[in-house]
Design a protein around this motif. Structure first.
Motif, mmCIF file in Angstrom:
data_model
loop_
_atom_site.group_PDB
_atom_site.id
_atom_site.type_symbol
_atom_site.label_atom_id
_atom_site.label_comp_id
_atom_site.label_asym_id
_atom_site.label_seq_id
_atom_site.Cartn_x
_atom_site.Cartn_y
_atom_site.Cartn_z
ATOM 1 N N GLY A 86 0.811 -1.206 0.000
ATOM 2 C CA GLY A 86 0.000 0.000 0.000
ATOM 3 C C GLY A 86 0.845 1.257 0.000
ATOM 4 O O GLY A 86 2.068 1.204 0.173
ATOM 5 N N LYS A 87 0.186 2.373 -0.260
ATOM 6 C CA LYS A 87 0.809 3.695 -0.088
ATOM 7 C C LYS A 87 -0.298 4.540 0.530
ATOM 8 O O LYS A 87 -0.816 5.489 -0.080
ATOM 9 N N HIS A 93 3.550 14.937 -5.805
ATOM 10 C CA HIS A 93 2.666 13.773 -5.859
ATOM 11 C C HIS A 93 3.167 12.696 -6.820
ATOM 12 O O HIS A 93 2.990 11.501 -6.588
ATOM 13 N N ASP A 94 3.830 13.142 -7.906
ATOM 14 C CA ASP A 94 4.258 12.143 -8.896
ATOM 15 C C ASP A 94 5.665 11.621 -8.620
ATOM 16 O O ASP A 94 6.175 10.768 -9.345
ATOM 17 N N ASN A 95 6.315 12.102 -7.553
ATOM 18 C CA ASN A 95 7.645 11.573 -7.223
ATOM 19 C C ASN A 95 7.507 10.143 -6.696
ATOM 20 O O ASN A 95 6.525 9.803 -6.046
ATOM 21 N N GLN A 109 4.743 7.636 -4.498
ATOM 22 C CA GLN A 109 4.038 6.618 -5.293
ATOM 23 C C GLN A 109 4.393 5.194 -4.897
ATOM 24 O O GLN A 109 3.562 4.295 -4.996
ATOM 25 N N GLN A 110 5.658 4.990 -4.483
ATOM 26 C CA GLN A 110 6.129 3.623 -4.231
ATOM 27 C C GLN A 110 6.180 3.313 -2.747
ATOM 28 O O GLN A 110 6.497 4.166 -1.938
ATOM 29 N N GLU A 111 5.919 2.041 -2.455
ATOM 30 C CA GLU A 111 6.023 1.582 -1.070
ATOM 31 C C GLU A 111 7.500 1.582 -0.674
ATOM 32 O O GLU A 111 8.331 1.029 -1.383
ATOM 33 N N VAL A 112 7.826 2.236 0.449
ATOM 34 C CA VAL A 112 9.220 2.247 0.920
ATOM 35 C C VAL A 112 9.457 1.061 1.836
ATOM 36 O O VAL A 112 10.508 0.435 1.831
ATOM 37 N N PHE A 113 8.491 0.726 2.646
ATOM 38 C CA PHE A 113 8.622 -0.307 3.675
ATOM 39 C C PHE A 113 9.749 0.044 4.648
ATOM 40 O O PHE A 113 10.586 -0.770 5.016
ATOM 41 N N GLY A 114 9.715 1.305 5.055
ATOM 42 C CA GLY A 114 10.635 1.828 6.053
ATOM 43 C C GLY A 114 9.927 2.993 6.729
ATOM 44 O O GLY A 114 8.864 3.429 6.270
ATOM 45 N N PRO A 115 10.529 3.560 7.823
ATOM 46 C CA PRO A 115 9.852 4.596 8.605
ATOM 47 C C PRO A 115 9.959 5.978 7.965
ATOM 48 O O PRO A 115 10.595 6.874 8.511
ATOM 49 N N VAL A 116 9.362 6.119 6.800
ATOM 50 C CA VAL A 116 9.533 7.323 5.983
ATOM 51 C C VAL A 116 8.163 7.873 5.606
ATOM 52 O O VAL A 116 7.386 7.205 4.921
ATOM 53 N N THR A 159 -2.481 6.785 -6.636
ATOM 54 C CA THR A 159 -1.389 5.802 -6.726
ATOM 55 C C THR A 159 -1.979 4.484 -7.230
ATOM 56 O O THR A 159 -3.195 4.350 -7.342
ATOM 57 N N ASP A 160 -1.098 3.510 -7.489
ATOM 58 C CA ASP A 160 -1.574 2.195 -7.937
ATOM 59 C C ASP A 160 -2.257 1.430 -6.804
ATOM 60 O O ASP A 160 -2.919 0.434 -7.041
ATOM 61 N N TYR A 161 -2.027 1.864 -5.573
ATOM 62 C CA TYR A 161 -2.481 1.083 -4.425
ATOM 63 C C TYR A 161 -3.853 1.509 -3.924
ATOM 64 O O TYR A 161 -4.350 2.572 -4.283
ATOM 65 N N GLY A 162 -4.439 0.702 -3.060
ATOM 66 C CA GLY A 162 -5.724 1.052 -2.446
ATOM 67 C C GLY A 162 -6.005 0.158 -1.257
ATOM 68 O O GLY A 162 -6.930 -0.654 -1.272
ATOM 69 N N LEU A 163 -5.181 0.290 -0.209
ATOM 70 C CA LEU A 163 -5.357 -0.604 0.939
ATOM 71 C C LEU A 163 -6.142 0.076 2.062
ATOM 72 O O LEU A 163 -7.199 -0.388 2.453
ATOM 73 N N VAL A 164 -5.619 1.187 2.575
ATOM 74 C CA VAL A 164 -6.229 1.855 3.721
ATOM 75 C C VAL A 164 -6.181 3.361 3.479
ATOM 76 O O VAL A 164 -5.284 3.854 2.801
ATOM 77 N N ALA A 165 -7.146 4.087 4.048
ATOM 78 C CA ALA A 165 -7.078 5.553 4.064
ATOM 79 C C ALA A 165 -7.512 6.047 5.439
ATOM 80 O O ALA A 165 -8.412 5.460 6.048
ATOM 81 N N GLY A 166 -6.863 7.113 5.912
ATOM 82 C CA GLY A 166 -7.254 7.758 7.168
ATOM 83 C C GLY A 166 -7.798 9.144 6.852
ATOM 84 O O GLY A 166 -7.207 9.871 6.043
ATOM 85 N N ILE A 167 -8.935 9.500 7.457
ATOM 86 C CA ILE A 167 -9.553 10.805 7.213
ATOM 87 C C ILE A 167 -9.702 11.499 8.566
ATOM 88 O O ILE A 167 -10.288 10.923 9.487
ATOM 89 N N TRP A 168 -9.157 12.709 8.650
ATOM 90 C CA TRP A 168 -9.215 13.446 9.915
ATOM 91 C C TRP A 168 -9.995 14.731 9.702
ATOM 92 O O TRP A 168 -9.515 15.668 9.069
ATOM 93 N N THR A 169 -11.220 14.788 10.192
ATOM 94 C CA THR A 169 -12.074 15.982 10.106
ATOM 95 C C THR A 169 -13.233 15.815 11.081
ATOM 96 O O THR A 169 -13.636 14.686 11.380
#
Ligand code: NAI
Ligand code: MG
Length: 482
Positions: A254-255, A376-378, A382-389, A408-418
């Protein structure tokens, strides 16, 4: 230290006689070996599983009632609950994760097993109104023998949610844990035998993905495959399974975006946003790795987050810090490569965590990093780092936030804060992800909550009651009785 597979409730030597090293990622030291599984070992495990379940569900496992399966799963859950520290230590040694995280994982493992124990006898089919003179019913049957390819980031949790659900629905399992983290899964199979699971219900073959793993996914005797891991390997597994029309559940990367609107309660949001990216040193499929912040509060949010990032520490697992090392040299080098590219692209590190003095130079430690103004396009966005970044970027409007979240290509989880109820639901309905959290993230592990991806994050659902359905086949029986 074990150099054996666990097949048919017994320790079995690898047919090859070959082993792989167990490396402690906190210092790079070899602390033991595991067996290097071959096609022959996989054959033996699949045969043992088939005997347990039986060709026509007439084996010692196949004939058990749902409630009897539930009782066994409860026993395993209780045995794990009595051994939280043992599992936490095994998991921390294999993966390098902080002992605090490893303990949480062990507690969740027990919870998964308990949940699926209780769910065994609650899953049932329907009767369907049909023509007069007929009764039609559906029955949920197990596939038979299920294959489970488990990654190294959360071995026991993923065992709990996939093997737990497969057993609850009456399948016998062959498990291939990751080459970097097999010890806890081997111990679990042994413990299952100790609490009374019949021989062959849980079999573990260790070894490399391209060897033992590939043999398992291609095996004619495997009726369903569940895989958690990289998108690239997921594609290979789905292709291999397609050759013999074997159903697959894929839980890939995911991203995942955290979307912070200007009316968000920041005292609640900020600590959760930090945890969601540094938990397990960022090696979490559902890590909240992108931060989208409404422009009007962008600067203050970033300043406050930077302070929190500077206070983060990585060190050896036993210290119980925010993070341990990354799992292995390959992951460490991958993260360093991504960071080198970010630097070459001129991206700005706004804040950096620290390494504890006890973090050995031979260990695979990566400090937490907060990047600001990431285009956004960097690839960092876009890519999963799989590190604390964490990659932060501003947005202007609700529409732009949704476009970025979905971009992005992914679609696993989203957090919404409002705090705005209408906005919460509008955005929740428009983001393309398998889970959406509003004013929280991860929901305390979510044992009961269906989980899985859209797009390149995979398909099929794990966790919760829904997670059992994929491990069953629906059979329709129509009776004409006049
Ligand atoms: P991977 O996907 O190659 O490994 C995961 C599991 O699949 C391991 O048990 C491995 O032995 C097995 N495997 C590998 N190749 C296989 C094959 N050809 N056939 C059958 N099984 C195979 O992931 P890897 O190389 O450990 O990590 C690379 C990247 O994958 C990470 O940087 C991360 O981005 C992602 N990843 C995502 C995870 C998630 O939770 N979604 C978990 C682990 C990795
Ligand atoms: Mg290791």
């Amino acid at each position: 230290m074990r150099k054996h597979h666990f097949i048919g409730n017994a320790w079995c030597e690898a047919s090859s006689g070959e082993t792989l090293p167990i490396i402690d990622p906190s210092n790079g030291a070899e602390v033991g070996q595991i067996a290097r599984g071959t096609a022959q070992d996989v054959d033996a495990a699949v045969a043992a599983a088939r005997r347990a379940v039986g060709e026509t569900f007439d084996g010692p496992w196949g004939v058990l009632s749902a409630s009897e399966r539930g009782r066994l799963l409860y026993r395993l859950a209780a045995a794990v609950q009595d051994r939280i520290e043992e599992f936490a230590l095994l998991e921390a040694q294999d993966t390098g994760k902080s002992i605090k995280t490893a303990r949480t994982d062990a507690i969740f493992l027990a919870r998964y097993l308990e949940f699926y124990a209780g769910a065994c006898d609650k899953l049932h089919g329907d009767t369907i109104p049909f023509q007069t003179g007929f009764t039609v019913m559906t029955i949920r049957e197990p596939h038979g023998v299920t294959g489970h390819i488990i990654p190294w980031n959360y071995p026991i949790q993923i065992f709990g949610r996939t093997v737990g659900a497969a057993l609850a629905t009456g399948n016998a399992c062959v498990v291939k844990p990751a080459e970097d983290a097999s010890q806890s899964v081997l111990r679990l199979a042994e413990l299952a035998a100790e609490v009374g699971f019949p021989a062959g219900v849980i079999n573990v073959v260790t070894g490399y993905g391209h060897e033992a793993g590939a043999c398992l996914t291609a095996h004619q005797g495997i009726d369903h495959i569940s895989f958690t891991g990289s998108t690239a390997t997921g594609r290979l597994i789905a292709q291999a399974a397609a050759e013999r029309h074997c159903p697959v559940t894929l839980e890939l990367g995911g991203k995942s975006p955290q979307i912070v609107f200007e009316d968000a309660n920041l005292d609640e949001a900020l600590p959760v946003i930090v945890t969601a990216i540094v938990q397990n040193a960022g090696q979490t499929c559902s890590a909240g790795s992108r931060l989208l912040v409404q422009r009007s509060i962008y600067e203050p949010v970033l300043q406050a987050l930077a302070e929190r990032f500077r206070a983060l520490k990585a060190g050896p697992p036993h210290l119980g810090l925010d993070m341990g090392p990354l799992v292995n040299r390959k992951q460490y080098e991958q993260v360093k490569r991504i960071l080198a590219k970010a630097e070459a692209d001129g991206l700005q590190v706004m804040a950096r965590g620290a390494l504890h003095p006890e973090a050995a130079s031979a260990g695979y430690y990566q400090e937490a990093l907060l990047y600001r103004d990431v285009p956004h396009d960097n690839s960092l966005a876009q890519q999963e780092v799989f590190g604390p970044v964490l990659a932060a970027m501003p947005f202007e409007s609700e529409e732009e936030a949704i476009a970025l979240a979905n971009g992005t290509d992914y679609g696993l989880v989203a957090g919404i804060w409002t705090q705005d109820g209408g906005r919460q639901m509008r955005v929740a309905r428009k983001v393309r992800s398998g889970q959406v959290f509003i004013n929280n993230y991860g929901a305390g592990g979510g044992v009961e909550l269906p989980f899985g991806g859209m797009k390149s994050s995979g398909y099929g659902r794990e966790k919760g009651f829904e997670g059992m359905l994929g491990f069953t086949v629906l059979k329709t029986i129509a009776i004409r009785h006049g």
